[in-house]
Motif scaffolding. Structure first.
Motif, PDB file in Angstrom:
ATOM      1  N   PRO A 120      72.042  47.908 -51.305  1.00  0.00           N
ATOM      2  CA  PRO A 120      70.920  47.417 -52.188  1.00  0.00           C
ATOM      3  C   PRO A 120      70.251  48.456 -53.194  1.00  0.00           C
ATOM      4  O   PRO A 120      69.978  49.767 -52.526  1.00  0.00           O
ATOM      5  N   THR A 125      75.727  48.295 -57.437  1.00  0.00           N
ATOM      6  CA  THR A 125      75.538  47.396 -57.647  1.00  0.00           C
ATOM      7  C   THR A 125      74.706  46.755 -58.440  1.00  0.00           C
ATOM      8  O   THR A 125      73.885  46.851 -59.321  1.00  0.00           O
ATOM      9  N   THR A 128      70.463  42.768 -57.181  1.00  0.00           N
ATOM     10  CA  THR A 128      69.913  42.968 -55.637  1.00  0.00           C
ATOM     11  C   THR A 128      69.106  42.145 -55.460  1.00  0.00           C
ATOM     12  O   THR A 128      67.698  41.657 -56.923  1.00  0.00           O
ATOM     13  N   MET A 374      73.654  41.284 -54.380  1.00  0.00           N
ATOM     14  CA  MET A 374      73.459  41.777 -53.132  1.00  0.00           C
ATOM     15  C   MET A 374      71.990  41.259 -52.689  1.00  0.00           C
ATOM     16  O   MET A 374      71.069  41.219 -53.092  1.00  0.00           O
ATOM     17  N   THR A 375      72.031  40.841 -51.269  1.00  0.00           N
ATOM     18  CA  THR A 375      70.496  39.959 -50.705  1.00  0.00           C
ATOM     19  C   THR A 375      70.473  40.478 -49.650  1.00  0.00           C
ATOM     20  O   THR A 375      71.035  40.557 -48.772  1.00  0.00           O
ATOM     21  N   TYR A 385      76.522  41.212 -48.923  1.00  0.00           N
ATOM     22  CA  TYR A 385      77.444  42.050 -49.711  1.00  0.00           C
ATOM     23  C   TYR A 385      78.536  41.255 -50.433  1.00  0.00           C
ATOM     24  O   TYR A 385      79.242  39.665 -49.710  1.00  0.00           O
TER      25      TYR A 385
END
Length: 546
Positions: A120, A125, A128, A374-375, A385
């Protein structure tokens, strides 16, 4: 890091020994008497700890005999998807901090490529998504989240500064100032051994707000939420923070199992052969019994075969010595058995699916955001992911990565039912995204607490467990033990001070290598002393037992 600063590595703080320098020194790890050449040494467990130990013992001129109850790789295992075996899921270790310099000695030696891991808010990334209490926020950086999240981040930084000497410790680790590291850490161990992570937060003036503590637990900073670690000792967390083990993560391209596979197949130039060749391609089976027989240790495997060894390196989770291996009680001192009994493991579950393509990178025409990111969520998936190799390649989704109680919520469900539950919950986070339509084939799932050879993901000490951890870690130096209790060396990440990190598996394996070398009459080069040679100067602080 300021220009000119040296990077922070996983150097200490409990035992600040430069394993990376020991590995890289041209003198090597040591030498044995000529009459010890080819001596068989048992190595139990073919995870990364066992394979590092076996590889280095092979290089020293010994003949390691590797035993494995399950699959090569242990918790560093990549499982192929049934629908496409060329694609894999890292069901155990999947992200590695750059500060893990002993681990990366082997990653680099094997020439394994890496890529940034999508944690995250990490720089690599794409996006997020934070979904808490039904409210969704999208972000690239912390600055994109509401002010309360920045308040939480500031509260954490302030607590570390005021209560844990973070800036001073970071500088000491950068400079490898052993005396300062020991002075700071030994004082903290005395003060904080009985403190839980949550207790530490609650005692910090900057975390006076319950709401701030709650948000920190659910979201955290670095690899994700921290609340499943709240019952653990704050010392466990500080070790991670001080050494940047929660920052700058990378994954091994092609799967984490490439590392243990590489160690298994690598030809040791000093020996002219590989572990794989020595074993005909397959390790021996599960160890079922360990007992003392005169000057040797008898190792019995699942086939009923018993072999006798002057030294044994044992790398599986220590709980296996209580239930799956008939271990002679006299092989360890009673206080060490107590430490084994008191070991506490974190549970963890993962569920992966293969997708037709990385559809989450599609742009929502209304919002302009990626379809998914991405959570982090307070719902049962907890962490999601996303991995892709480009728009025209299949994608991999880790639909859920959970710990402890969150893992137990899924334990009783078969993989297919878990998938249905997770898809239902993620529909609450992404109501306009049809994840199911992109899923290819059945999922890959694991719950480590139900895996018979593991019984948990990794060790996590509870408040008051420091003394037990010290007993386990220092067991490799056996000069003070009676002869009947020498020669069996524990290794693996749950023996280390940084359980859950492959660096701990590697460094305790190297401790065991030093122990075997010493036990068999060998020694290190005077220009390259090993961890046992300098032990008295940097030993972990010894807390009173009464």
């Amino acid at each position: 890091m300021m220009p000119g600063d040296t990077p922070i590595t996983m150097f200490g703080p409990d035992f600040p020994f430069p394993y990376d320098d020991w590995l890289a020194h041209p003198a090597g790890l040591g030498a044995l008497p000529e009459d010890r050449a080819g001596t068989p040494v048992a190595v139990v467990g073919a995870g990364v700890a066992g394979l590092v130990a076996a590889h280095e013992l092979l290089r020293l001129g010994l003949r390691p005999v590797v035993y494995e109850a399950g699959d090569l790789g242990g918790r560093m295992r990549s499982v192929p998807f049934p629908a496409d075996p060329t694609r894999t899921a890292d069901i155990g270790a999947m992200r590695f901090p750059r500060s893990a310099t002993a681990l990366f000695h082997y990653v680099d030696a094997l020439g394994l490529p890496t890529r940034p891991f999508p944690n995250p808010l990490a720089p690599g990334t794409p996006s997020t998504v934070v979904h808490l209490e039904g409210v969704t926020h999208r972000a690239k950086t912390l600055a994109d989240l509401p002010a309360v999240y920045r308040e939480v981040a500031d509260a954490w930084a302030k607590a570390l500064h005021e209560l844990a000497d973070l800036p001073t410790m970071e500088q000491a680790i950068r400079r490898r100032d052993t005396a300062l590291i020991k002075a700071l850490w030994d004082r903290l161990v005395v003060r904080l051994d009985d403190q839980s992570f949550y207790g530490f937060l609650a005692s910090a003036p900057s975390f006076a707000s319950f709401r701030h503590r709650e948000l920190f637990g659910q979201v955290g900073f670095g690899a994700g939420g921290w609340d499943t670690d709240f019952p653990n000792s704050i010392l466990e967390v500080l070790r991670v923070i001080y050494t940047h083990a929660d920052d700058d993560h990378v994954g091994i391209t092609g799967g984490a199992q490439r590392l243990p596979d590489g160690l298994w197949n690598r030809v040791a130039p000093e020996a002219g052969t590989s572990l794989a060749h020595l074993h005909g391609g397959t390790p021996r089976g599960a160890v079922t019994a360990l007992r003392r027989t005169g000057d040797t240790i008898a190792v019995t495997d699942a086939s009923g075969t018993t072999e006798h060894y002057p030294a044994v390196v044992y790398t599986p989770h220590v709980w296996t010595l209580l239930s799956r291996v008939a271990c002679d009680p006299d092989l360890f001192p009673a206080p060490l058995w107590t430490a084994i009994e008191r070991t506490h493991y974190m549970g963890s579950s993962k569920l992966f699916v293969l997708t037709d393509r990385p559809f989450w990178r599609d742009t929502d025409p209304t919002t302009g955001h990626d379809a998914m990111g991405m959570t982090l969520t307070d719902r049962c998936p907890r962490g999601v992911y996303l991995f892709d190799d480009g728009p025209d390649q299949p994608g991999v989704m880790c639909l859920s990565y959970t710990w402890n109680d969150d893992s137990l919520k899924l334990l009783s469900l078969p993989a297919a039912e878990r998938l249905e539950v997770l898809l239902t919950r993620l529909a609450e986070v992404y109501p306009d995204v049809d994840i199911r339509s992109h899923v290819v084939g059945p999922p890959v799932a694991v719950t480590w607490e139900s895996e018979p050879n593991f019984m948990g993901a990794f060790k996590a000490n509870l408040p008051g467990h420091y003394r037990y951890q010290r007993r386990l870690f220092t067991h490799f130096r056996q000069h003070d033990l009676p002869p009947t209790q020498r020669g069996l060396f524990l290794a693996g990440d749950d023996i280390s001070w940084t359980a859950g990190f492959a660096e701990g598996a590697v460094t305790t394996a190297l401790n065991a290598v030093w122990g075997v070398l010493d036990h068999l009459g060998g020694n290190t080069h005077p220009d390259n002393p090993g961890p046992g040679d300098v032990f008295d100067d940097i030993a972990p602080v010894l807390l009173p037992e009464h």
